[in-house]
Design an enzyme around this catalytic site. Sequence first.
Site, mmCIF file in Angstrom:
data_model
loop_
_atom_site.group_PDB
_atom_site.id
_atom_site.type_symbol
_atom_site.label_atom_id
_atom_site.label_comp_id
_atom_site.label_asym_id
_atom_site.label_seq_id
_atom_site.Cartn_x
_atom_site.Cartn_y
_atom_site.Cartn_z
ATOM 1 N N ASN A 10 39.606 76.342 35.947
ATOM 2 C CA ASN A 10 39.676 74.916 36.291
ATOM 3 C C ASN A 10 38.505 74.097 35.756
ATOM 4 O O ASN A 10 38.519 72.869 35.837
ATOM 5 C CB ASN A 10 39.810 74.715 37.815
ATOM 6 C CG ASN A 10 41.039 75.410 38.369
ATOM 7 O OD1 ASN A 10 42.139 75.167 37.884
ATOM 8 N ND2 ASN A 10 40.869 76.287 39.343
ATOM 9 N N ARG A 17 38.802 66.444 37.143
ATOM 10 C CA ARG A 17 39.009 67.182 38.387
ATOM 11 C C ARG A 17 37.998 66.734 39.440
ATOM 12 O O ARG A 17 36.782 66.805 39.212
ATOM 13 C CB ARG A 17 38.773 68.660 38.079
ATOM 14 C CG ARG A 17 38.740 69.558 39.272
ATOM 15 C CD ARG A 17 38.144 70.911 38.909
ATOM 16 N NE ARG A 17 38.205 71.782 40.062
ATOM 17 C CZ ARG A 17 37.527 72.916 40.167
ATOM 18 N NH1 ARG A 17 36.733 73.308 39.202
ATOM 19 N NH2 ARG A 17 37.634 73.633 41.249
ATOM 20 N N HIS A 77 33.853 83.899 44.235
ATOM 21 C CA HIS A 77 34.034 84.229 45.652
ATOM 22 C C HIS A 77 35.069 85.338 45.872
ATOM 23 O O HIS A 77 35.318 85.708 47.008
ATOM 24 C CB HIS A 77 34.488 82.970 46.419
ATOM 25 C CG HIS A 77 33.770 81.721 45.983
ATOM 26 N ND1 HIS A 77 32.410 81.592 46.077
ATOM 27 C CD2 HIS A 77 34.220 80.555 45.425
ATOM 28 C CE1 HIS A 77 32.060 80.396 45.600
ATOM 29 N NE2 HIS A 77 33.136 79.753 45.193
ATOM 30 N N ASP A 84 31.277 93.510 38.740
ATOM 31 C CA ASP A 84 31.013 94.820 38.116
ATOM 32 C C ASP A 84 30.678 94.663 36.632
ATOM 33 O O ASP A 84 29.816 95.383 36.109
ATOM 34 C CB ASP A 84 32.242 95.734 38.250
ATOM 35 C CG ASP A 84 32.342 96.398 39.615
ATOM 36 O OD1 ASP A 84 31.402 96.275 40.430
ATOM 37 O OD2 ASP A 84 33.381 97.053 39.877
ATOM 38 N N SER A 99 28.338 72.258 41.969
ATOM 39 C CA SER A 99 28.200 71.747 43.342
ATOM 40 C C SER A 99 27.324 72.689 44.165
ATOM 41 O O SER A 99 27.106 73.853 43.787
ATOM 42 C CB SER A 99 29.590 71.640 43.985
ATOM 43 O OG SER A 99 30.190 72.913 44.099
HETATM 44 C C1 DQA Z 1 32.106 75.809 41.303
HETATM 45 C C2 DQA Z 1 32.207 76.043 42.819
HETATM 46 C C3 DQA Z 1 33.388 76.933 43.161
HETATM 47 O O1 DQA Z 1 33.466 77.138 44.566
HETATM 48 C C4 DQA Z 1 34.682 76.282 42.709
HETATM 49 O O2 DQA Z 1 35.766 77.139 42.951
HETATM 50 C C5 DQA Z 1 34.637 75.835 41.287
HETATM 51 C C6 DQA Z 1 33.412 75.260 40.751
HETATM 52 C C7 DQA Z 1 30.992 74.826 40.945
HETATM 53 O O3 DQA Z 1 30.588 74.822 39.789
HETATM 54 O O4 DQA Z 1 30.534 74.059 41.792
HETATM 55 O O5 DQA Z 1 35.655 75.857 40.600
HETATM 56 O O6 DQA Z 1 31.820 77.052 40.683
#
Ligand code: DQA
Length: 137
Positions: A10, A17, A77, A84, A99
């Site tokens: 994403n 986004r 997560h 690994d 974030s």
């Molecule tokens: C992220 C934080 C993740 O929890 C989230 O699923 C993302 C972006 C970040 O860069 O803040 O897709 O990795």
Amino acid sequence: MNFLIINGPNLNLLGKREPNIYGDSSFESYFEKLKENFPNTKLSYYQSNIEGEIINKLHEVGFDYDGIILNAAAYTHTSIAIADAVKAIKTPVVEVHISNTHGREEFRHKSFIAKNAKGVILGFGLDSYKLAIQSFL
Ligand code: DQA
């Protein structure tokens, strides 16, 4: 020195986004500015939405490059396989997040990757990537 940034699922949608969380710049335009900050460094960028492709890329560069900056996005997560792979390679990996994941939903507080990373930088917007490169230099 040779560094690779790997972005997970994403993150190809950065700029479109949830801009309130991830900002309004695409990664491609940030990356152009980032390279100007490190003129003596070879910086490249790879993005995939597919877990196995991220693992293949870690294997491909992980015995030759000087550093990898990895934002595995949601796989952070969930993915023991990426954790690994980070452990299996020789090149040090800095985990980054745009974030502050600790200020968000509880499921984002856990990183499987962090214990195998050289360090973790999060919450500084896209400049988390810049700080990660500085940490290697
Ligand atoms: C992220 C934080 C993740 O929890 C989230 O699923 C993302 C972006 C970040 O860069 O803040 O897709 O990795």
